[in-house]
Design a protein around this motif. Structure first.
Motif, PDB file in Angstrom:
ATOM      1  N   LYS B 135       0.823  -1.219   0.000  1.00 24.85           N
ATOM      2  CA  LYS B 135       0.000   0.000   0.000  1.00 24.85           C
ATOM      3  C   LYS B 135       0.852   1.262   0.000  1.00 24.85           C
ATOM      4  O   LYS B 135       0.379   2.327  -0.395  1.00 24.85           O
ATOM      5  CB  LYS B 135      -0.980   0.003   1.167  1.00 24.85           C
ATOM      6  N   LEU B 137       3.222   1.855  -1.927  1.00 21.71           N
ATOM      7  CA  LEU B 137       3.541   2.184  -3.328  1.00 21.71           C
ATOM      8  C   LEU B 137       2.434   3.016  -3.961  1.00 21.71           C
ATOM      9  O   LEU B 137       2.607   3.561  -5.048  1.00 21.71           O
ATOM     10  CB  LEU B 137       3.678   0.901  -4.155  1.00 21.71           C
ATOM     11  N   MET B 138       1.285   3.064  -3.319  1.00 21.85           N
ATOM     12  CA  MET B 138       0.092   3.644  -3.938  1.00 21.85           C
ATOM     13  C   MET B 138      -0.061   5.114  -3.552  1.00 21.85           C
ATOM     14  O   MET B 138       0.378   5.522  -2.492  1.00 21.85           O
ATOM     15  CB  MET B 138      -1.140   2.867  -3.462  1.00 21.85           C
ATOM     16  N   PRO B 139      -0.714   5.893  -4.413  1.00 25.18           N
ATOM     17  CA  PRO B 139      -0.972   7.290  -4.079  1.00 25.18           C
ATOM     18  C   PRO B 139      -1.917   7.395  -2.882  1.00 25.18           C
ATOM     19  O   PRO B 139      -2.731   6.501  -2.653  1.00 25.18           O
ATOM     20  CB  PRO B 139      -1.643   7.845  -5.336  1.00 25.18           C
ATOM     21  N   SER B 140      -1.803   8.463  -2.141  1.00 22.60           N
ATOM     22  CA  SER B 140      -2.707   8.698  -1.018  1.00 22.60           C
ATOM     23  C   SER B 140      -3.179  10.152  -1.054  1.00 22.60           C
ATOM     24  O   SER B 140      -2.842  10.897  -1.971  1.00 22.60           O
ATOM     25  CB  SER B 140      -2.005   8.356   0.298  1.00 22.60           C
ATOM     26  N   ARG B 141      -3.989  10.541  -0.066  1.00 21.87           N
ATOM     27  CA  ARG B 141      -4.643  11.859  -0.079  1.00 21.87           C
ATOM     28  C   ARG B 141      -3.687  13.003  -0.395  1.00 21.87           C
ATOM     29  O   ARG B 141      -4.001  13.869  -1.193  1.00 21.87           O
ATOM     30  CB  ARG B 141      -5.300  12.088   1.291  1.00 21.87           C
ATOM     31  N   TYR B 142      -2.553  13.033   0.280  1.00 17.35           N
ATOM     32  CA  TYR B 142      -1.651  14.172   0.127  1.00 17.35           C
ATOM     33  C   TYR B 142      -0.449  13.836  -0.746  1.00 17.35           C
ATOM     34  O   TYR B 142       0.418  14.668  -0.948  1.00 17.35           O
ATOM     35  CB  TYR B 142      -1.200  14.668   1.506  1.00 17.35           C
ATOM     36  N   PRO B 144      -0.152  12.367  -4.328  1.00 16.35           N
ATOM     37  CA  PRO B 144      -0.686  11.839  -5.593  1.00 16.35           C
ATOM     38  C   PRO B 144       0.443  11.399  -6.517  1.00 16.35           C
ATOM     39  O   PRO B 144       0.705  12.026  -7.539  1.00 16.35           O
ATOM     40  CB  PRO B 144      -1.461  13.035  -6.153  1.00 16.35           C
ATOM     41  N   ASP B 146       0.803   9.107  -8.606  1.00 11.53           N
ATOM     42  CA  ASP B 146       0.470   8.730  -9.978  1.00 11.53           C
ATOM     43  C   ASP B 146       0.696   9.878 -10.963  1.00 11.53           C
ATOM     44  O   ASP B 146       0.883   9.644 -12.150  1.00 11.53           O
ATOM     45  CB  ASP B 146      -0.991   8.262 -10.051  1.00 11.53           C
ATOM     46  N   GLU B 147       0.707  11.099 -10.483  1.00 11.81           N
ATOM     47  CA  GLU B 147       0.889  12.248 -11.373  1.00 11.81           C
ATOM     48  C   GLU B 147       2.365  12.474 -11.730  1.00 11.81           C
ATOM     49  O   GLU B 147       2.671  13.265 -12.619  1.00 11.81           O
ATOM     50  CB  GLU B 147       0.372  13.532 -10.702  1.00 11.81           C
ATOM     51  N   GLN B 266       0.177   6.388   5.792  1.00 14.90           N
ATOM     52  CA  GLN B 266       0.320   6.706   4.386  1.00 14.90           C
ATOM     53  C   GLN B 266       0.674   8.163   4.149  1.00 14.90           C
ATOM     54  O   GLN B 266       1.442   8.493   3.274  1.00 14.90           O
ATOM     55  CB  GLN B 266      -0.964   6.348   3.653  1.00 14.90           C
ATOM     56  N   ALA B 269      -2.572  12.480   7.155  1.00 17.08           N
ATOM     57  CA  ALA B 269      -3.920  12.191   7.641  1.00 17.08           C
ATOM     58  C   ALA B 269      -3.924  11.029   8.633  1.00 17.08           C
ATOM     59  O   ALA B 269      -4.771  10.969   9.525  1.00 17.08           O
ATOM     60  CB  ALA B 269      -4.845  11.865   6.465  1.00 17.08           C
ATOM     61  N   HIS B 270      -2.993  10.109   8.468  1.00 17.22           N
ATOM     62  CA  HIS B 270      -3.032   8.885   9.273  1.00 17.22           C
ATOM     63  C   HIS B 270      -2.280   8.993  10.589  1.00 17.22           C
ATOM     64  O   HIS B 270      -2.370   8.082  11.410  1.00 17.22           O
ATOM     65  CB  HIS B 270      -2.498   7.713   8.451  1.00 17.22           C
TER      66      HIS B 270
END
Lengths: 294, 294, 294, 294
Positions: B135, B137-142, B144, B146-147, B266, B269-270
Motif C-alpha cells: 500500500k 507504493l500507492m498514491p494517497s490523499r496528500y 498523488p 500517480d501524477e 500513508q 492524515a493517518h
C-alpha cells in the motif's frame, strides 16, 4: 515456471510451466444457496519490455462467498508470487512479463450473503472501532473526505448511521448519470461530486467520501456482479456499521446477495485489477458472468 | 475513568480518575546509547460539546528507540481506549472530552538507531515486497504519486534505489523554502512541489510522492527530534530499501540517530497528533525536547 | 439565411442560403513575402438538437499577416452573427445548427512577421502597461500563475524579460514530452507542469503561467502553422515585451515567421475553434496547410 | 511626485508631493437620491524593498452611482499612473513604494440604481451577446464553470434566465455558511461549492460559476456596501440579463440600491484592492461606511 508458496494446494502447473490451475473441492454446507454464478475473464496485453505487473482479478474465498471451483491460466512469467491482499481479503499475483500477456480466469462462486436493511444499522462509538478499521475513516487519494464535512452536516445532518448511508446512496443514484468516458484514472470523488457523472468507480468514491466525512468507515470493493451493464469488473463500496462491513452499490446495479468480492482497499488505487509498472498495451479484455440457475 | 486493555501494566490511574501514568522499568541493554532525550508535550484545548478525539503523541516503543520512562496525564474523559496504530507502531488514544482538555506527556527516549548510508541501498524485486508494504507504493490523499511518473523518470531516471532517494532528498532540501503559514491541512505534495515552500509535513509529502512514483515504498512518520526549529512535532519520511524501512528528513533538520518515532502512516492524515471529531479550540500547545547529555 | 453586419463586403450568400463566401482582393504591398501558405479546414459535426455554436477558425487579418483570399462555406443555420474576438484580433461566428454541421474554410495567408531575438527584449515598467494588457498578468482557468511565484524566482530568478522567456521556453521544450491523449480539456498548466507531457495547448499554458508568475504579460494564441505534426490547429503563446506582443512556441515546432494567428485570449477557453452549447458529435475534422513556394 | 494624465482635473498634489487630492463638484440631478453614503478607507502597509503595487479601492463614477466628492491621500511613490480598469469601470492606480505605504480614501457616493426583479429577466439569444461580454461566459481562475454543466442542468434545469439566477442565489444563501478564515486567496468556487463555507468572495465565485455553467454571462464586482458584517471591502456578482448587467449578492447582505461598485472583472484576481509585486506587510486596514441619512 509459476509457483506460489502461500496456497500450494491450489496450484497445478501445466506441463509447459506457463499456467497455474486452482482446484477447490466442493464445499458441503447447509446454507441454502442464494446465487451461484460463473465468472470468465479474458485479458490480453502486450508489453514491449520486461514489466512487473500486479494482478487482482480472482473472486476472494470468503465465508459468505464460497468458491465451487476456480482456475487461472497465465502466460509465461519471469517469476510468480501470490500475496494476501488488503485486510486479508483475496490475493494479488505478482508477475514479470514481456511480449504477450494472456490471462484466462474462470470460477463458480456461490453467494450466501443476505441483503441487510442498512437503515436500521448504527455507527458504534468511535473508540470501539478496531485499530485496523480506523484508516477507513481517513481521506485517501480519490476520496478527499476532509473537504466534505460541512456538506454532509448540512445535507444529511438529521440522519445517522445506516439511515444516512441509505440517503447518500439514494441521492447519488438519483442525481448522477452513469456515463463511460467522462472520467479517467485520476478523477477524484470531488470531481465526480461536481460533475455528477462517471462510472461505478466514481460513484463508489463519492459514497465512500461522504460516509467518511460522516465519521462512518468506508472502503472500496472491486467485485463481480451479474447484470451489470456494460458487463465488466464492477466496483461498489462497503461501510462499517454495527461492527461489520456491509456492501452498498450507489449505481443501483447490484445488491449484496449477488456480488462476488475480489478485494478491498482505501480506494480504486488499492484494488486495480491490473497494476503495471511499465507501459502495457491493451489488446483485449472481456468479463462475462452467467447465472446458471436462471 | 481511564483504562486500557492493551497495555494494562503501564496504567496507574490517579485517585480522581483523570490521569494515566505509565512507568517502564529501565532497560538493561548493551548497545552504547546513541542519543538520549527528554520529551515534554503540553496540550490545552477547549471543546464546547462532547467531542471524540484521537490522540497520537507518545513516542513508540521500538527496538531501536527504547523508552526509559513515560508518563501521560490527561484530563477527564467519558471513555478511554488505546489501540495499536498503523503497522503496529505506537498507540492511539481515543477519548471523549468536553470543556477543557489538558494533556501533559513526558518521556525519556534512547535512540540506538544507526544512520544508514542510503546511497548504497537497493530496491528489491517488487514481487518480494511483503503484502503489507504494497500500500505504500500507492498514491494517497496528500501524495498523488500517480501524477509524477514522467517527472521522476525525466529528472531521476539515471538513478535507482537509495541513490535516487538521496538525490530527491537533496533536491528538496536545496530548492524548497521552509516557511510556516503558507500551507494548510489540505495542501498536497502537488501544491508544495509547485509552490516550493512549506513545512516539514509538506517536505515529507513531496519526498514520499516522488519515491512512490519511482516504485519505492514510502510512508509518513510523525516524530520527535531535538534541534528542530521551531520546536514542535516534526514529520519525516521512511523509504523501504533492502527489506527495511529507513528514515529520511528532506528538511535536513534531523538525522536517523536522533529521531523518536511516534507513528507511521500513508500520509499526514493517518498520524495527526490530534484528530478531533468536533470543533476544538486551541489554547496552548508546546513541545520541548532536551538532550541531557549535551 | 446567413449574414454579417460587421464585414458585409466579404459575404456572398449562396443561392440556397446555406453558405457564406468571403473574397478579399489581393493586397499590393511592398514587403518581401516571407512565407505564404494555403489553409484548408474541413469540419463535420452532428447535433441532435438545435445547438448554439461559436466558431473561431479563420486566420485573422493583421498587418503582419495579410490574407490573399479567404472563403468559408457553412451549412444551414438558424442565425449567423460575426463578432470581433478578444483584443479585436480575428472574428468569432455565432450559429445555431441542428443535424449535420459542415464547414469548409480555405485561405491563403502571407506572413511578413520577422522572428525577434527575444533574449534582448525587456519587460518595461509595470505602470506603463496599457490598461488592456493588465489582465494578461493575472491567473486564468488553465494558467494558475499565482501558484508559481516561488518556483520562477527559484529557477529563473537570475534572468529577466526576454532572456527569462527564452530560458522557460527551452526548459519546456527540453523536458516535456509531446504526447497526444494524456491531457483533456480540463488539464491545467499545473497538471502539465507536474506530468511533463501533453500537447501544444498544454505546453503553451505552462509557458504562459510561468511568464505571468514572472510579471511578464502572456496570452494564448490559436494559430495555423505548416509543418506541425500531427497537422491540426496549433497553439502557441505570446509574451508582452518592449511594448509589443511576441510569439513563442514552446513545442519548438513553429517560428514566428510561419505562424498565422486565428485569435488570442487568456487561455484555451477563450479561443476554442468550436464552442458548442449543447452536445455535438465529431464526425470528421481535418486541417491541411501547404506552402506553395516550397 | 504624483500625477495622472487620465483625469488631471481631479488632482491637487499636496505641497510635499506625497498625496493626491480629488475634488468633484456636487452634481445637480433630478433623480431622487436613493442611498447616500460616506466611505472611509485607511490602509497601512510596509514594504522592505521597492515594490510595484496596483491599487483599486475607489468607488467608480457611474451613471447610477454619482460621486458627490472623493479624495485620496497617498504616501510617497517613485511613480504614479492611473489606468482605466476592466470594461472601463473605475480606475487602477500604479505606484512604486518602499518603506511605509499609507493610503487614506474618502468619498460620498449616491446610489440611484433601482433593485431589479431578476426573476422576470431573460437571457437573450447567445449570438446577440456583445463581443466584450463573451469572455464572461468562460471559466476563469477561481470559477471553473466547465465542471458544473451537468450539475446546473440537473438542479436548475427547469429554470432559465433571471429565475435560475434567483434560485442559485437563494440556494447559496440558504446552504452556505459565512465563515471568515476557512478560505485563502487560492480557494476556487469548486472548493467552496464542496466545503459550503467561505466569505463574500467565495460566495460570489460560486454564483458566477453556476451562472456561466448555465450560459449566463457573469462577472465579479468589488464593492462598498453599508451594513456588511464585518465591515470591509465587499464582493458580489453581476449577471448579464436582458442586455444589461445586474447586481446579485449571494451572501444576502447587500441589495443593488445600496452598493457602490469599485470595479469588475472575471473573478477576484482581476479586482483585488491591492496587488503587490513584492512582499508587503499589512499593518492596518480599515473600511468604514456611514449612511448620513439614517
Amino acid at each position: 515456471m509459476i509457483g506460489t508458496k502461500d496456497r500450494p494446494l491450489w496450484l497445478h502447473a501445466t506441463s509447459d510451466g506457463s499456467a497455474a490451475l486452482f482446484l477447490i473441492p466442493p464445499l458441503t454446507r447447509e446454507l441454502d444457496p442464494q446465487v451461484i454464478f460463473d465468472i470468465n475473464v479474458h485479458l490480453h496485453y502486450r508489453m514491449a519490455d520486461p514489466t512487473d505487473i500486479l494482478l487482482q482479478i480472482e473472486a476472494a474465498e470468503l465465508p459468505d462467498q464460497p468458491l465451487h471451483h476456480a482456475n487461472i491460466d497465465l502466460s509465461d512469467t519471469a517469476y510468480f508470487a501470490r500475496t494476501l491482499a488488503e485486510d486479508g481479503i483475496g490475493n494479488r499475483i505478482w508477475m514479470q512479463v514481456q511480449g504477450d500477456f494472456v490471462c484466462d480466469y474462470t470460477s463458480r462462486v456461490e453467494v450466501t450473503r443476505p441483503v441487510p436493511d442498512l437503515s436500521n444499522l448504527q455507527t458504534g462509538p468511535l473508540h470501539l472501532l478496531p485499530g485496523d478499521v480506523f484508516k477507513y475513516l481517513m481521506p485517501s487519494r480519490y476520496c478527499p473526505s476532509d473537504e466534505f464535512q460541512s456538506y454532509v452536516f448540512e445535507e444529511f445532518g438529521h440522519l445517522s448511521g445506516g439511515a444516512r448511508v441509505v440517503a447518500i446512496r439514494d441521492w447519488i443514484e438519483g442525481h448522477f448519470r452513469y456515463l463511460p468516458g467522462v472520467s479517467t484514472s485520476q478523477t477524484t470523488a470531488l470531481d465526480t461530486f461536481v460533475q455528477r457523472q462517471g462510472i461505478c468507480r466514481d460513484f463508489a468514491h463519492v459514497l465512500i467520501t461522504l460516509a467518511r466525512a460522516s465519521a462512518i468507515p468506508a472502503r472500496f470493493c472491486s467485485v463481480f456482479a451479474p447484470g451489470v451493464t456494460p458487463q465488466d469488473f464492477h466496483a461498489v463500496a462497503q461501510v462499517y456499521l454495527d461492527g461489520a462491513w456491509h456492501l452498498v452499490d450507489p449505481t443501483g446495479m447490484a445488491s449484496a446477495d449477488s456480488i462476488a468480492i475480489i478485494g478491498v482497499g482505501q480506494d480504486a488505487a488499492h484494488v486495480a485489477f491490473l497494476t503495471s509498472f511499465n507501459y502495457a498495451q491493451l489488446l483485449e479484455q472481456t468479463v462475462s458472468i452467467d447465472v446458471p440457475n436462471l
